[in-house]
Scaffold this motif. Structure first.
Motif, PDB file in Angstrom:
ATOM      1  N   PRO A   8     -32.241 -32.610 -67.927  1.00 20.88           N
ATOM      2  CA  PRO A   8     -32.292 -34.072 -68.001  1.00 20.88           C
ATOM      3  C   PRO A   8     -30.912 -34.723 -68.086  1.00 20.88           C
ATOM      4  O   PRO A   8     -29.998 -34.186 -68.714  1.00 20.88           O
ATOM      5  N   ASP A   9     -30.792 -35.871 -67.450  1.00 15.70           N
ATOM      6  CA  ASP A   9     -29.582 -36.697 -67.542  1.00 15.70           C
ATOM      7  C   ASP A   9     -29.654 -37.571 -68.789  1.00 15.70           C
ATOM      8  O   ASP A   9     -30.709 -37.710 -69.419  1.00 15.70           O
ATOM      9  N   GLY A  10     -28.511 -38.198 -69.088  1.00 16.17           N
ATOM     10  CA  GLY A  10     -28.492 -39.234 -70.111  1.00 16.17           C
ATOM     11  C   GLY A  10     -28.197 -38.772 -71.510  1.00 16.17           C
ATOM     12  O   GLY A  10     -28.348 -39.554 -72.461  1.00 16.17           O
ATOM     13  N   ALA A  11     -27.767 -37.524 -71.701  1.00 19.25           N
ATOM     14  CA  ALA A  11     -27.473 -37.053 -73.058  1.00 19.25           C
ATOM     15  C   ALA A  11     -26.279 -37.814 -73.626  1.00 19.25           C
ATOM     16  O   ALA A  11     -25.268 -38.011 -72.941  1.00 19.25           O
ATOM     17  N   PRO A  12     -26.358 -38.258 -74.872  1.00 20.50           N
ATOM     18  CA  PRO A  12     -25.231 -38.967 -75.492  1.00 20.50           C
ATOM     19  C   PRO A  12     -24.144 -37.987 -75.913  1.00 20.50           C
ATOM     20  O   PRO A  12     -24.347 -36.764 -75.898  1.00 20.50           O
ATOM     21  N   GLU A  13     -23.002 -38.496 -76.297  1.00 17.18           N
ATOM     22  CA  GLU A  13     -21.962 -37.653 -76.874  1.00 17.18           C
ATOM     23  C   GLU A  13     -22.478 -37.107 -78.205  1.00 17.18           C
ATOM     24  O   GLU A  13     -22.977 -37.856 -79.045  1.00 17.18           O
ATOM     25  N   ILE A  14     -22.378 -35.822 -78.375  1.00 14.05           N
ATOM     26  CA  ILE A  14     -22.911 -35.181 -79.574  1.00 14.05           C
ATOM     27  C   ILE A  14     -21.851 -35.158 -80.663  1.00 14.05           C
ATOM     28  O   ILE A  14     -20.701 -34.770 -80.425  1.00 14.05           O
ATOM     29  N   ALA A  15     -22.234 -35.584 -81.845  1.00 14.51           N
ATOM     30  CA  ALA A  15     -21.335 -35.586 -82.991  1.00 14.51           C
ATOM     31  C   ALA A  15     -21.900 -34.693 -84.083  1.00 14.51           C
ATOM     32  O   ALA A  15     -23.072 -34.276 -84.037  1.00 14.51           O
ATOM     33  N   ARG A  16     -21.083 -34.429 -85.070  1.00 16.68           N
ATOM     34  CA  ARG A  16     -21.520 -33.573 -86.179  1.00 16.68           C
ATOM     35  C   ARG A  16     -22.755 -34.172 -86.845  1.00 16.68           C
ATOM     36  O   ARG A  16     -22.816 -35.368 -87.127  1.00 16.68           O
ATOM     37  N   GLY A  17     -23.739 -33.320 -87.079  1.00 13.22           N
ATOM     38  CA  GLY A  17     -24.956 -33.763 -87.729  1.00 13.22           C
ATOM     39  C   GLY A  17     -26.054 -34.194 -86.785  1.00 13.22           C
ATOM     40  O   GLY A  17     -27.173 -34.482 -87.230  1.00 13.22           O
ATOM     41  N   CYS A  18     -25.766 -34.247 -85.466  1.00 16.56           N
ATOM     42  CA  CYS A  18     -26.789 -34.637 -84.497  1.00 16.56           C
ATOM     43  C   CYS A  18     -27.954 -33.643 -84.517  1.00 16.56           C
ATOM     44  O   CYS A  18     -27.750 -32.430 -84.634  1.00 16.56           O
ATOM     45  N   ASP A  19     -29.166 -34.167 -84.406  1.00 15.60           N
ATOM     46  CA  ASP A  19     -30.358 -33.342 -84.290  1.00 15.60           C
ATOM     47  C   ASP A  19     -30.568 -33.070 -82.804  1.00 15.60           C
ATOM     48  O   ASP A  19     -31.067 -33.919 -82.071  1.00 15.60           O
ATOM     49  N   LEU A  20     -30.183 -31.890 -82.349  1.00 17.47           N
ATOM     50  CA  LEU A  20     -30.230 -31.591 -80.915  1.00 17.47           C
ATOM     51  C   LEU A  20     -31.650 -31.597 -80.374  1.00 17.47           C
ATOM     52  O   LEU A  20     -31.888 -32.027 -79.239  1.00 17.47           O
TER      53      LEU A  20
END
Length: 327
Positions: A8-20
Protein backbone atom coordinates in the motif's frame (compact mmCIF):
# COMPACT_ATOMS: atom_id res chain seq x y z
CA UNK A 1 -0.41 -21.84 -7.28
CA UNK A 2 -1.02 -18.10 -7.23
CA UNK A 3 0.94 -15.58 -5.16
CA UNK A 4 -0.33 -12.01 -4.83
CA UNK A 5 1.74 -9.18 -3.34
CA UNK A 6 0.21 -5.84 -2.42
CA UNK A 7 2.23 -2.91 -1.06
CA UNK A 8 0.00 0.00 0.00
CA UNK A 9 0.95 3.62 -0.69
CA UNK A 10 0.57 6.51 1.70
CA UNK A 11 2.59 5.36 4.72
CA UNK A 12 3.51 8.31 6.96
CA UNK A 13 6.99 8.98 8.29
CA UNK A 14 7.48 6.55 11.15
CA UNK A 15 8.63 7.93 14.48
CA UNK A 16 9.54 6.32 17.77
CA UNK A 17 6.51 4.80 19.43
CA UNK A 18 4.48 4.38 16.23
CA UNK A 19 2.11 1.41 16.22
CA UNK A 20 3.11 -0.23 12.94
CA UNK A 21 0.15 -2.58 12.89
CA UNK A 22 -2.18 0.38 13.32
CA UNK A 23 -0.44 2.23 10.49
CA UNK A 24 -0.84 -0.74 8.14
CA UNK A 25 -4.53 -1.15 8.97
CA UNK A 26 -5.09 2.60 8.50
CA UNK A 27 -3.70 2.27 4.96
CA UNK A 28 -6.67 0.06 4.10
CA UNK A 29 -4.82 -3.25 4.05
CA UNK A 30 -7.25 -6.11 3.46
CA UNK A 31 -5.89 -8.73 5.84
CA UNK A 32 -7.17 -12.28 5.78
CA UNK A 33 -6.28 -15.45 7.63
CA UNK A 34 -3.21 -17.00 6.02
CA UNK A 35 -1.73 -13.77 4.69
CA UNK A 36 1.92 -12.93 5.31
CA UNK A 37 2.74 -9.33 6.23
CA UNK A 38 6.21 -8.01 5.39
CA UNK A 39 7.53 -4.98 7.27
CA UNK A 40 10.90 -3.41 6.48
CA UNK A 41 13.40 -3.34 9.30
CA UNK A 42 13.85 0.39 8.70
CA UNK A 43 10.40 1.28 10.01
CA UNK A 44 10.67 -1.28 12.81
CA UNK A 45 13.93 0.37 13.89
CA UNK A 46 12.35 3.82 13.72
CA UNK A 47 9.31 2.74 15.72
CA UNK A 48 11.52 1.08 18.34
CA UNK A 49 13.97 3.95 18.59
CA UNK A 50 16.95 2.11 17.09
CA UNK A 51 18.21 5.37 15.61
CA UNK A 52 21.65 6.77 16.35
CA UNK A 53 22.98 10.27 15.83
CA UNK A 54 26.26 10.39 13.96
CA UNK A 55 27.85 8.47 11.13
CA UNK A 56 27.97 4.82 10.19
CA UNK A 57 31.58 4.33 11.27
CA UNK A 58 30.91 5.41 14.84
CA UNK A 59 27.81 3.23 15.01
CA UNK A 60 29.78 0.31 13.57
CA UNK A 61 32.38 0.56 16.34
CA UNK A 62 29.58 0.30 18.91
CA UNK A 63 27.98 -2.67 17.16
CA UNK A 64 31.31 -4.50 16.94
CA UNK A 65 31.72 -4.13 20.70
CA UNK A 66 28.56 -6.20 21.27
CA UNK A 67 29.05 -9.80 22.47
CA UNK A 68 29.18 -12.21 19.56
CA UNK A 69 29.82 -9.56 16.90
CA UNK A 70 32.95 -9.78 14.74
CA UNK A 71 34.43 -8.69 11.44
CA UNK A 72 34.12 -11.30 8.70
CA UNK A 73 35.94 -9.43 5.95
CA UNK A 74 37.20 -5.98 4.98
CA UNK A 75 37.75 -4.64 1.49
CA UNK A 76 38.60 -0.95 1.40
CA UNK A 77 35.68 0.98 2.91
CA UNK A 78 33.46 -2.12 3.05
CA UNK A 79 33.25 -4.07 6.29
CA UNK A 80 31.26 -7.29 6.43
CA UNK A 81 30.16 -8.07 9.97
CA UNK A 82 28.58 -11.00 11.71
CA UNK A 83 26.29 -9.21 14.14
CA UNK A 84 25.33 -10.15 17.67
CA UNK A 85 22.20 -11.69 16.08
CA UNK A 86 24.33 -13.93 13.84
CA UNK A 87 23.33 -12.04 10.69
CA UNK A 88 26.24 -11.45 8.31
CA UNK A 89 25.76 -8.09 6.64
CA UNK A 90 27.66 -5.11 5.30
CA UNK A 91 28.34 -2.57 8.07
CA UNK A 92 26.43 -4.77 10.54
CA UNK A 93 23.17 -3.83 8.83
CA UNK A 94 23.56 -0.14 9.78
CA UNK A 95 21.63 1.98 7.28
CA UNK A 96 22.18 5.63 6.45
CA UNK A 97 19.33 5.85 3.91
CA UNK A 98 15.69 6.76 4.46
CA UNK A 99 16.55 8.45 7.72
CA UNK A 100 17.16 12.06 8.74
CA UNK A 101 20.51 13.58 7.80
CA UNK A 102 23.06 13.03 10.53
CA UNK A 103 21.44 9.82 11.79
CA UNK A 104 21.73 6.12 11.02
CA UNK A 105 19.39 3.20 11.59
CA UNK A 106 20.51 0.15 13.53
CA UNK A 107 18.93 -3.25 13.16
CA UNK A 108 16.09 -3.94 15.60
CA UNK A 109 17.33 -5.33 18.90
CA UNK A 110 15.30 -8.55 18.46
CA UNK A 111 13.60 -8.76 15.04
CA UNK A 112 11.79 -12.00 15.90
CA UNK A 113 10.27 -10.36 18.98
CA UNK A 114 9.31 -7.35 16.86
CA UNK A 115 7.53 -9.64 14.41
CA UNK A 116 5.66 -11.35 17.26
CA UNK A 117 4.42 -8.03 18.63
CA UNK A 118 3.24 -6.87 15.20
CA UNK A 119 1.50 -10.19 14.62
CA UNK A 120 -0.43 -10.05 17.88
CA UNK A 121 -1.39 -6.43 17.30
CA UNK A 122 -2.63 -7.14 13.77
CA UNK A 123 -4.85 -9.87 15.14
CA UNK A 124 -6.26 -7.44 17.70
CA UNK A 125 -6.98 -4.80 15.07
CA UNK A 126 -7.99 -6.86 12.04
CA UNK A 127 -8.97 -10.21 13.52
CA UNK A 128 -6.79 -12.04 11.02
CA UNK A 129 -4.26 -14.76 11.79
CA UNK A 130 -1.25 -13.77 9.70
CA UNK A 131 2.43 -14.49 9.52
CA UNK A 132 4.84 -11.57 9.85
CA UNK A 133 8.34 -11.11 8.50
CA UNK A 134 10.72 -8.24 9.21
CA UNK A 135 12.84 -7.70 6.11
CA UNK A 136 16.19 -6.16 5.32
CA UNK A 137 18.50 -6.00 2.33
CA UNK A 138 21.62 -8.14 2.12
CA UNK A 139 24.22 -9.06 -0.45
CA UNK A 140 25.02 -12.62 -1.44
CA UNK A 141 28.35 -14.36 -1.79
CA UNK A 142 29.28 -15.00 -5.44
CA UNK A 143 26.42 -12.80 -6.72
CA UNK A 144 26.26 -9.14 -7.67
CA UNK A 145 23.48 -7.01 -6.23
CA UNK A 146 21.31 -7.43 -3.17
CA UNK A 147 17.96 -8.93 -2.28
CA UNK A 148 15.72 -8.73 0.76
CA UNK A 149 15.80 -11.43 3.40
CA UNK A 150 13.78 -12.11 6.54
CA UNK A 151 15.69 -10.97 9.61
CA UNK A 152 12.66 -11.52 11.83
CA UNK A 153 9.60 -13.76 11.59
CA UNK A 154 6.57 -14.81 13.61
CA UNK A 155 3.78 -17.26 12.95
CA UNK A 156 5.52 -18.65 9.91
CA UNK A 157 7.30 -21.74 8.71
CA UNK A 158 10.59 -20.12 7.73
CA UNK A 159 12.06 -23.11 5.86
CA UNK A 160 10.50 -26.13 4.18
CA UNK A 161 12.34 -29.40 4.73
CA UNK A 162 12.41 -31.57 1.60
CA UNK A 163 15.20 -33.91 2.69
CA UNK A 164 14.07 -37.51 2.30
CA UNK A 165 11.32 -36.73 -0.19
CA UNK A 166 11.33 -38.10 -3.72
CA UNK A 167 11.19 -35.99 -6.86
CA UNK A 168 9.06 -36.88 -9.90
CA UNK A 169 11.79 -39.25 -11.13
CA UNK A 170 12.16 -41.11 -7.85
CA UNK A 171 15.39 -39.37 -6.77
CA UNK A 172 15.67 -38.81 -3.04
CA UNK A 173 16.36 -35.21 -2.02
CA UNK A 174 19.24 -34.90 0.41
CA UNK A 175 19.71 -31.34 1.69
CA UNK A 176 16.97 -29.34 -0.03
CA UNK A 177 15.72 -26.70 2.43
CA UNK A 178 14.00 -23.76 0.71
CA UNK A 179 14.28 -20.68 2.92
CA UNK A 180 10.71 -19.63 2.18
CA UNK A 181 10.80 -16.68 4.60
CA UNK A 182 13.64 -15.17 2.55
CA UNK A 183 11.81 -15.92 -0.69
CA UNK A 184 8.73 -14.13 0.61
CA UNK A 185 10.89 -11.18 1.66
CA UNK A 186 12.33 -10.92 -1.85
CA UNK A 187 8.85 -11.09 -3.37
CA UNK A 188 7.62 -8.36 -1.03
CA UNK A 189 10.46 -6.04 -2.01
CA UNK A 190 9.48 -6.28 -5.66
CA UNK A 191 6.20 -4.57 -4.78
CA UNK A 192 7.55 -2.24 -2.12
CA UNK A 193 10.43 -0.79 -4.11
CA UNK A 194 13.43 0.94 -2.57
CA UNK A 195 12.42 4.58 -2.92
CA UNK A 196 8.61 4.42 -3.12
CA UNK A 197 7.88 4.85 0.59
CA UNK A 198 6.01 1.53 0.86
CA UNK A 199 7.40 -0.21 3.96
CA UNK A 200 4.58 -2.77 4.18
CA UNK A 201 3.49 -5.59 1.91
CA UNK A 202 0.80 -8.23 2.16
CA UNK A 203 1.48 -11.57 0.47
CA UNK A 204 -1.41 -13.91 -0.27
CA UNK A 205 -1.24 -17.45 -1.57
CA UNK A 206 1.00 -19.27 0.91
CA UNK A 207 -1.40 -19.80 3.79
CA UNK A 208 0.15 -23.26 4.16
CA UNK A 209 3.16 -21.56 5.73
CA UNK A 210 1.19 -19.56 8.30
CA UNK A 211 0.95 -21.09 11.78
CA UNK A 212 -1.92 -20.96 14.29
CA UNK A 213 -2.21 -17.89 16.48
CA UNK A 214 -0.74 -19.65 19.51
CA UNK A 215 2.32 -20.79 17.55
CA UNK A 216 4.85 -18.12 16.61
CA UNK A 217 7.22 -20.65 15.08
CA UNK A 218 11.01 -20.72 15.29
CA UNK A 219 11.55 -17.19 13.99
CA UNK A 220 14.01 -16.06 11.37
CA UNK A 221 16.85 -16.76 13.80
CA UNK A 222 16.38 -20.43 12.84
CA UNK A 223 17.86 -19.56 9.43
CA UNK A 224 21.13 -18.32 10.94
CA UNK A 225 23.88 -20.92 10.85
CA UNK A 226 25.73 -21.37 14.14
CA UNK A 227 29.26 -20.08 14.45
CA UNK A 228 31.54 -22.60 12.76
CA UNK A 229 28.72 -24.08 10.72
CA UNK A 230 29.38 -21.94 7.67
CA UNK A 231 32.13 -22.78 5.17
CA UNK A 232 32.97 -19.08 4.83
CA UNK A 233 33.35 -17.85 8.40
CA UNK A 234 36.03 -15.37 7.30
CA UNK A 235 36.88 -13.67 4.04
CA UNK A 236 39.82 -15.15 2.10
CA UNK A 237 42.39 -12.64 3.36
CA UNK A 238 41.07 -12.64 6.90
CA UNK A 239 41.13 -16.44 7.09
CA UNK A 240 44.84 -16.49 6.24
CA UNK A 241 45.66 -13.86 8.86
CA UNK A 242 43.53 -15.53 11.53
CA UNK A 243 45.14 -18.91 10.92
CA UNK A 244 48.59 -17.38 11.23
CA UNK A 245 47.70 -15.58 14.45
CA UNK A 246 46.01 -18.75 15.73
CA UNK A 247 44.05 -17.16 18.54
CA UNK A 248 41.98 -19.65 20.51
CA UNK A 249 39.07 -17.18 20.34
CA UNK A 250 38.96 -17.63 16.55
CA UNK A 251 38.90 -21.41 16.64
CA UNK A 252 35.08 -21.86 16.64
CA UNK A 253 34.78 -19.93 13.37
CA UNK A 254 36.86 -22.56 11.56
CA UNK A 255 34.42 -25.27 12.59
CA UNK A 256 34.82 -28.72 14.06
CA UNK A 257 38.15 -30.53 13.54
CA UNK A 258 38.54 -31.87 10.03
CA UNK A 259 38.94 -35.58 9.37
CA UNK A 260 42.59 -36.74 9.58
CA UNK A 261 42.70 -37.51 5.86
CA UNK A 262 41.75 -33.91 5.05
CA UNK A 263 44.57 -32.56 7.24
CA UNK A 264 47.03 -35.05 5.75
CA UNK A 265 46.18 -33.86 2.26
CA UNK A 266 46.54 -30.22 3.31
CA UNK A 267 49.97 -30.87 4.86
CA UNK A 268 51.12 -32.48 1.62
CA UNK A 269 49.87 -29.55 -0.45
CA UNK A 270 51.49 -26.97 1.85
CA UNK A 271 54.83 -28.68 2.53
CA UNK A 272 55.15 -31.42 -0.06
CA UNK A 273 55.76 -33.82 2.81
CA UNK A 274 53.95 -37.02 3.63
CA UNK A 275 51.95 -37.28 6.83
CA UNK A 276 50.15 -40.30 8.24
CA UNK A 277 47.56 -41.19 10.79
CA UNK A 278 48.67 -42.84 14.00
CA UNK A 279 45.82 -43.52 16.38
CA UNK A 280 44.07 -40.24 17.13
CA UNK A 281 47.04 -38.20 15.89
CA UNK A 282 48.41 -37.12 12.53
CA UNK A 283 52.18 -37.38 12.28
CA UNK A 284 54.22 -35.40 9.79
CA UNK A 285 57.89 -35.97 8.99
CA UNK A 286 59.48 -33.04 7.22
CA UNK A 287 62.43 -30.65 7.03
CA UNK A 288 62.84 -28.33 10.03
CA UNK A 289 62.33 -25.20 7.90
CA UNK A 290 58.86 -26.43 6.93
CA UNK A 291 57.64 -26.83 10.52
CA UNK A 292 56.35 -23.20 10.80
CA UNK A 293 53.84 -24.02 8.05
CA UNK A 294 52.20 -26.74 10.13
CA UNK A 295 50.76 -24.51 12.85
CA UNK A 296 48.49 -22.37 10.61
CA UNK A 297 47.55 -25.35 8.45
CA UNK A 298 46.60 -27.32 11.55
CA UNK A 299 44.73 -24.40 13.10
CA UNK A 300 42.64 -23.88 9.97
CA UNK A 301 41.61 -27.54 10.12
CA UNK A 302 40.78 -27.55 13.83
CA UNK A 303 43.96 -29.33 14.93
CA UNK A 304 46.89 -28.32 17.14
CA UNK A 305 50.52 -29.36 17.45
CA UNK A 306 50.64 -31.94 20.23
CA UNK A 307 54.29 -31.45 21.15
CA UNK A 308 57.58 -29.94 20.01
CA UNK A 309 59.25 -31.29 16.86
CA UNK A 310 61.40 -34.36 17.47
CA UNK A 311 64.62 -34.75 15.44
CA UNK A 312 65.00 -37.97 13.45
CA UNK A 313 68.37 -39.44 12.53
CA UNK A 314 70.76 -36.70 11.35
CA UNK A 315 68.20 -33.99 12.21
CA UNK A 316 67.55 -33.21 8.56
CA UNK A 317 64.04 -34.48 9.25
CA UNK A 318 61.84 -33.84 12.26
CA UNK A 319 58.64 -35.47 13.41
CA UNK A 320 55.62 -33.40 14.48
CA UNK A 321 52.48 -34.86 16.00
CA UNK A 322 49.09 -33.13 15.74
CA UNK A 323 45.82 -33.83 17.48
CA UNK A 324 42.29 -32.43 17.22
CA UNK A 325 41.79 -29.23 19.18
CA UNK A 326 39.40 -29.55 22.14
CA UNK A 327 35.92 -28.29 21.32
Amino acid sequence: MRLEVTAPDGAPEIARGCDLAEVLVSLGADLRDGDVVAVTSKVVSKAEGAVRTGGRDDALDVELAAPGARVVARRGPTTIVRTRLGLTMAAAGIDASNTALGTVLLLPVDPDASARRIRRRLHELAGAVVGVIVTDTAGRAWREGQTDIAVGAAGLTVAEAFAGRLDAHGNELAVTLPAVADELAGAAELAQGKLAGRPFAVLRGRSDLVLPLDDDGPGASALVRPEGGDLFGYGAREAVVRALVASAADRPVFGAPAEPEELIEAIHRVTGSVASREGSCVVARLAPDQVPLLAPASFAHGWILADAPSPLGDESVVEVRMRPAPL
